[in-house]
Design an enzyme around this catalytic site. Sequence first.
Site, PDB file in Angstrom:
ATOM      1  N   LYS A 115       1.527   4.068  -3.060  1.00 16.05           N
ATOM      2  CA  LYS A 115       1.220   5.479  -2.849  1.00 16.05           C
ATOM      3  C   LYS A 115       2.441   6.353  -3.171  1.00 16.05           C
ATOM      4  CE  LYS A 115      -2.099   7.093  -1.488  1.00 16.05           C
ATOM      5  NZ  LYS A 115      -3.298   7.594  -2.240  1.00 16.05           N
ATOM      6  N   TYR A 151       0.831  -1.207   0.000  1.00 22.00           N
ATOM      7  CA  TYR A 151       0.000   0.000   0.000  1.00 22.00           C
ATOM      8  C   TYR A 151       0.864   1.254   0.000  1.00 22.00           C
ATOM      9  CZ  TYR A 151      -2.926   3.752   1.881  1.00 22.00           C
ATOM     10  OH  TYR A 151      -3.557   4.953   2.098  1.00 22.00           O
TER      11      TYR A 151
END
Length: 283
Positions: free
Chosen positions: A124, A120
């Site tokens: 990002k 994750y």
Amino acid sequence: MILVFGKTGQVATELQTLLPEATFLGRDEADLTDPLLCGRKIREIKPEAVINAAAYTAVDKAEGDPLVATLVNAAAPTEMAETCADLGIPFVHISTDYVFDGEGEAPFFPDHPTGPLGVYGETKIEGENGVREAGGPFAILRTSWVFSAHGGNFVKTMLRLAETRDKLTVVADQVGGPTPARDIAKACVSIADQLKTDPNRAGTYHFSGAPDVSWADFAREIFAQAGKVMGVEDIPTSAYPTSVARPGNSRMNCETTKAVFGIDRPDWKTGLAEVLKKLEKTL
């Protein structure tokens, strides 16, 4: 007119109340797994600014779904930013404290070296890099511990668990700033407006609620404001294992956001009171 990618998420929902005249694109209209479609939508709609309030935020699930997470968190915002740069319009992109390694106790500055703990955070960062490299009038707004009366979040989870329990164990060695989604939405709108008149304010910024607090103390405040008698026992992160490590330190220095845009850190306790009032009306 502002174009917003996202419709049902916490920040997107708040943006709809702030910007009733804006255009909002959900997954049915702009699937972020198709980045080129996102760019085409921007060109078709011809907005004055774009806010990306959509993301793949399932931290644990992302480990087994890196391709989709990369498309949504990296490729799509990169395409959005490149299109906005080509059109010369502001692009505001929401990012996260998960880009950092969570070490230490000092607040992270926007230019602190990144060190994500999982897919994750990695995706990002890829998205952030793509937005920066696009070269347009952009703002990356990193935030943390988002909560509201909508969707799934820590506040709603605590209230749900309180219905069937009289004591909870909550992690006390992870510290950060809970952030009301409505304040994030307001910040995004203000930043987009200011970038229209001064593109030189482009950059990476932090925005989180104050004061910094542990999850356990956040839970205590939730129960106190909700008028619920609930015991909260502090536990270490090691007692609550997850498939992906969570940052122990999610403190973020927000001074440049104040200096450049005049936006203060929001008081999350006030935001919590407002969220609880909204939830009372829905029960």
